[in-house]
Scaffold this motif. Structure first.
Motif, mmCIF file in Angstrom:
data_model
loop_
_atom_site.group_PDB
_atom_site.id
_atom_site.type_symbol
_atom_site.label_atom_id
_atom_site.label_comp_id
_atom_site.label_asym_id
_atom_site.label_seq_id
_atom_site.Cartn_x
_atom_site.Cartn_y
_atom_site.Cartn_z
ATOM 1 N N ALA A 73 -11.141 5.063 1.356
ATOM 2 C CA ALA A 73 -12.574 4.995 1.648
ATOM 3 C C ALA A 73 -12.867 4.033 2.800
ATOM 4 O O ALA A 73 -13.779 4.250 3.603
ATOM 5 C CB ALA A 73 -13.316 4.538 0.388
ATOM 6 N N TYR A 114 -13.940 9.483 -0.587
ATOM 7 C CA TYR A 114 -14.096 9.344 -2.039
ATOM 8 C C TYR A 114 -14.159 7.858 -2.396
ATOM 9 O O TYR A 114 -13.427 7.062 -1.802
ATOM 10 C CB TYR A 114 -12.902 9.952 -2.778
ATOM 11 C CG TYR A 114 -12.678 11.410 -2.451
ATOM 12 C CD1 TYR A 114 -13.327 12.408 -3.177
ATOM 13 C CD2 TYR A 114 -11.834 11.785 -1.410
ATOM 14 C CE1 TYR A 114 -13.130 13.749 -2.864
ATOM 15 C CE2 TYR A 114 -11.633 13.124 -1.100
ATOM 16 C CZ TYR A 114 -12.284 14.098 -1.834
ATOM 17 O OH TYR A 114 -12.084 15.415 -1.514
ATOM 18 N N ASP A 147 0.845 -1.198 0.000
ATOM 19 C CA ASP A 147 0.000 0.000 0.000
ATOM 20 C C ASP A 147 0.878 1.244 0.000
ATOM 21 O O ASP A 147 1.953 1.270 0.600
ATOM 22 C CB ASP A 147 -0.946 0.035 1.199
ATOM 23 C CG ASP A 147 -2.105 0.992 0.935
ATOM 24 O OD1 ASP A 147 -3.186 0.504 0.537
ATOM 25 O OD2 ASP A 147 -1.926 2.227 1.079
ATOM 26 N N ALA A 148 0.367 2.284 -0.644
ATOM 27 C CA ALA A 148 1.113 3.532 -0.757
ATOM 28 C C ALA A 148 1.231 4.243 0.590
ATOM 29 O O ALA A 148 2.144 5.045 0.791
ATOM 30 C CB ALA A 148 0.424 4.439 -1.761
ATOM 31 N N GLN A 181 -8.026 5.760 -6.886
ATOM 32 C CA GLN A 181 -6.817 6.292 -7.542
ATOM 33 C C GLN A 181 -6.636 5.606 -8.892
ATOM 34 O O GLN A 181 -6.032 4.544 -8.989
ATOM 35 C CB GLN A 181 -5.610 6.124 -6.628
ATOM 36 C CG GLN A 181 -5.555 7.262 -5.640
ATOM 37 C CD GLN A 181 -5.253 6.846 -4.237
ATOM 38 O OE1 GLN A 181 -5.121 5.661 -3.946
ATOM 39 N NE2 GLN A 181 -5.134 7.817 -3.354
ATOM 40 N N ASP A 218 -24.900 10.903 4.601
ATOM 41 C CA ASP A 218 -23.795 11.415 3.825
ATOM 42 C C ASP A 218 -24.362 12.154 2.618
ATOM 43 O O ASP A 218 -25.550 12.088 2.339
ATOM 44 C CB ASP A 218 -22.823 10.308 3.380
ATOM 45 C CG ASP A 218 -23.523 9.094 2.805
ATOM 46 O OD1 ASP A 218 -24.670 9.236 2.357
ATOM 47 O OD2 ASP A 218 -22.945 8.001 2.798
HETATM 48 C C1 LIG Z 1 -17.864 8.383 3.342
HETATM 49 C C2 LIG Z 1 -18.074 6.966 2.923
HETATM 50 C C3 LIG Z 1 -19.028 6.197 3.591
HETATM 51 C C4 LIG Z 1 -19.203 4.854 3.228
HETATM 52 N N1 LIG Z 1 -20.020 4.058 3.983
HETATM 53 C C5 LIG Z 1 -20.091 2.725 3.698
HETATM 54 C C6 LIG Z 1 -20.835 1.854 4.532
HETATM 55 O O1 LIG Z 1 -21.338 2.238 5.583
HETATM 56 N N2 LIG Z 1 -20.970 0.564 4.143
HETATM 57 C C7 LIG Z 1 -20.378 0.075 2.998
HETATM 58 O O2 LIG Z 1 -20.576 -1.088 2.661
HETATM 59 N N3 LIG Z 1 -19.579 0.862 2.240
HETATM 60 C C8 LIG Z 1 -19.430 2.168 2.554
HETATM 61 N N4 LIG Z 1 -18.649 2.980 1.788
HETATM 62 C C9 LIG Z 1 -17.950 2.404 0.627
HETATM 63 C C10 LIG Z 1 -16.677 1.676 1.037
HETATM 64 O O3 LIG Z 1 -15.982 2.399 2.019
HETATM 65 C C11 LIG Z 1 -15.814 1.463 -0.218
HETATM 66 O O4 LIG Z 1 -16.574 0.745 -1.167
HETATM 67 C C12 LIG Z 1 -14.570 0.648 0.083
HETATM 68 O O5 LIG Z 1 -13.903 1.121 1.203
HETATM 69 C C13 LIG Z 1 -13.635 0.649 -1.128
HETATM 70 O O6 LIG Z 1 -12.502 -0.112 -0.771
HETATM 71 P P1 LIG Z 1 -11.220 -0.179 -1.688
HETATM 72 O O7 LIG Z 1 -10.322 -1.195 -1.083
HETATM 73 O O8 LIG Z 1 -11.657 -0.364 -3.112
HETATM 74 O O9 LIG Z 1 -10.591 1.293 -1.662
HETATM 75 P P2 LIG Z 1 -9.749 2.106 -0.560
HETATM 76 O O10 LIG Z 1 -10.244 1.856 0.814
HETATM 77 O O11 LIG Z 1 -9.750 3.521 -1.018
HETATM 78 O O12 LIG Z 1 -8.305 1.491 -0.645
HETATM 79 C C14 LIG Z 1 -7.471 1.662 -1.783
HETATM 80 C C15 LIG Z 1 -6.029 1.551 -1.311
HETATM 81 O O13 LIG Z 1 -5.193 1.434 -2.443
HETATM 82 C C16 LIG Z 1 -3.993 2.126 -2.185
HETATM 83 N N5 LIG Z 1 -3.379 2.434 -3.495
HETATM 84 C C17 LIG Z 1 -3.969 3.030 -4.560
HETATM 85 N N6 LIG Z 1 -3.110 3.105 -5.583
HETATM 86 C C18 LIG Z 1 -1.952 2.544 -5.161
HETATM 87 C C19 LIG Z 1 -0.684 2.321 -5.766
HETATM 88 N N7 LIG Z 1 -0.435 2.671 -7.027
HETATM 89 N N8 LIG Z 1 0.295 1.733 -5.027
HETATM 90 C C20 LIG Z 1 0.058 1.351 -3.753
HETATM 91 N N9 LIG Z 1 -1.122 1.521 -3.133
HETATM 92 C C21 LIG Z 1 -2.117 2.111 -3.830
HETATM 93 C C22 LIG Z 1 -4.420 3.365 -1.408
HETATM 94 O O14 LIG Z 1 -3.361 3.881 -0.636
HETATM 95 C C23 LIG Z 1 -5.558 2.783 -0.543
HETATM 96 O O15 LIG Z 1 -5.098 2.394 0.735
HETATM 97 C C24 LIG Z 1 -18.458 4.319 2.135
HETATM 98 C C25 LIG Z 1 -17.510 5.103 1.471
HETATM 99 C C26 LIG Z 1 -17.305 6.419 1.861
HETATM 100 C C27 LIG Z 1 -16.260 7.238 1.158
#
Ligand SMILES: Cc1cc2nc3c(=O)[nH]c(=O)nc-3n(C[C@H](O)[C@H](O)[C@H](O)COP(=O)(O)OP(=O)(O)OC[C@H]3O[C@@H](n4cnc5c(N)ncnc54)[C@H](O)[C@@H]3O)c2cc1C
Length: 394
Positions: A40, A337, A32-33, A203, A290
């Motif tokens: 999110a 986001y 992870d970065a 991202q 939200d």
């Molecule tokens: C305000 C808010 C409220 C929400 N409430 C809910 C809820 O109550 N219930 C629910 O089910 N969902 C909810 N969601 C949705 C949920 O949080 C997201 O769907 C989920 O967290 C997405 O997970 P992810 O792993 O795809 O992304 P992220 O959690 O954003 O993780 C992506 C990771 O990738 C890393 N990364 C990116 N590019 C690189 C790279 N090139 N090299 C190394 N690392 C990298 C970043 O550092 C980050 O840590 C909510 C979202 C938000 C924003």
């Protein structure tokens, strides 16, 4: 060393991918970065609410995710609870939809209980009589204190001998080489793996932007509030309200959904995509959210970062219409986001043989991510198409 799988991104999607790959006996590189979770996954409500998902695929993934979270509760008793979800209807028509939903739940064997207005107010004491026209309670649904949950989860993963966890490493390139897939980081580190899975959240411009910044991909900015601790008030589990009943996919397929009269709210709530969800933390503070503002996938590096007081004022006013609270003093605010793929509701694709991408899960990642990534990991190692993860239930 050559890993069986390298996972880029350690949000809920990437971290649960690592969990499932380790359970399958694989050697895993998780990169992870950031040093600490910041995407999110830690900016959300932590509501695990299969009840809000559309029936079949996403509801089933949510139900399976509850079981997967269940495997973790003993490691994180103060970060993950099963206190249920309560949907509160703000009109007779919304209450009618909850009744229809209860019937479907019975047919699909998903436990729910219809509550009268009095029973709702017994469950959540500050709920206003003027707002509440009855409710539907889902006892098995869970709530997470997301930041704490991810802290424990990263620690749990780090203790696995088959996991190499690299933090503060930004992946800048992933490509096929003679002996596998090469992963290059901005700090000069290079790794080799048999398979690579990229779960980069919102991202979208860093690796394979041509596959991620598509017309179907959209970015959402959400504004969130946390009150100061509110003493003497109990809001157990997840509280979902009338506007949520109108927004969540689960309810949209019912014939009566189309007959709902327009909600009695000002136009600005609609303009900012506000629907009220609330969840109380152990210190007594309440998360309120939200709002939704939308951006193109091309904007992922230049996203609007402003906090809008206007949105905050609207959400606090709506919360006060629903709950009778001794105060609604805001202690913290933040933006979150996420990326959302609009045609398939998640992007599952391969950039080349053994290089896979999963993102764009939208607002349902905490609820459905653990089970989706279980299917993804299985597909990768059984050499099936990732698309198959979405067709079992249709
Ligand atoms: C305000 C808010 C409220 C929400 N409430 C809910 C809820 O109550 N219930 C629910 O089910 N969902 C909810 N969601 C949705 C949920 O949080 C997201 O769907 C989920 O967290 C997405 O997970 P992810 O792993 O795809 O992304 P992220 O959690 O954003 O993780 C992506 C990771 O990738 C890393 N990364 C990116 N590019 C690189 C790279 N090139 N090299 C190394 N690392 C990298 C970043 O550092 C980050 O840590 C909510 C979202 C938000 C924003």
């Amino acid at each position: 060393m050559k890993f069986d799988i390298a996972i880029v991104g350690a949000g809920v999607l990437g971290s649960f991918s690592a969990y499932h790959a380790l359970k399958a006996g694989k050697t895993v590189l998780l990169i992870d970065a950031s040093t600490n979770p910041h995407g999110a996954t830690v900016r959300n409500f932590g509501q695990v609410v299969p009840s809000g998902m559309n029936l079949n695929l996403w509801r089933n993934l949510g139900r399976r995710s509850l079981e997967i979270y269940g495997e973790l509760t003993s490691f994180m008793h103060d970060a993950l609870w099963q206190h249920g979800s309560l949907y509160v209807a703000s009109s007779i028509e919304e209450a009618g939809l909850l009744e229809e939903m209860h019937e479907i739940n019975r047919e699909t064997n998903y436990s729910s209980k219809l509550l009268t207005s009095t029973q709702c107010r017994k469950h959540i004491s500050p709920l206003k009589q003027s707002y509440c026209h009855g409710g539907l309670f889902y006892p098995q649904e869970m709530s997470a204190e997301s930041t704490l949950l991810m802290k424990y989860f990263w620690k749990l993963l780090k203790d696995e001998i088959n996991l190499h966890f690299k933090r503060a490493s930004l992946v800048i390139a992933v490509e096929k080489v003679i002996n596998g897939i090469e992963i290059r980081c901005s700090n000069g580190e290079i790794y080799i793996s048999e398979q690579v899975l990229i779960c980069c959240g919102h991202q979208l411009s860093r690796i394979f932007p041509q596959l991620l910044q598509t017309e179907e991909m959209q970015l959402s900015k959400l504004q969130m509030l946390r009150t100061q601790p509110i003493v003497g008030v109990k809001v157990p589990g997840n509280l979902l309200t009338g506007l949520t009943i109108r927004r969540y996919e689960a309810f949209k397929s019912y014939p009566n959904y189309k007959n709902l009269p327009a909600p009695q709210i000002g136009p600005d709530l609609g303009k900012f995509g506000i629907h009220l969800l609330l969840r109380q933390s152990t210190d007594g503070s309440i998360i309120i959210g939200d709002s939704h503002e939308y951006f193109s996938a091309q904007d992922s590096e230049t996203l609007d970062y402003e906090f809008r007081q206007e949105i905050s004022t609207l959400m606090v006013a709506e919360a006060k219409r629903i709950l009778d609270l001794p105060h609604c003093n805001i202690a913290r605010t933040w933006n979150g986001y996420y990326s959302q793929e609009n045609s398939r509701e998640v992007l599952l694709t391969s950039a080349a043989e053994n290089i896979h991408l999963v993102t764009g899960i939208g607002g349902k990642g905490m609820t459905t991510g653990p089970a989706l990534m279980e299917r993804v990991i299985k597909s990768i190692f059984e050499e099936n198409s990732l698309e198959e993860c979405l067709i079992y239930d249709q």
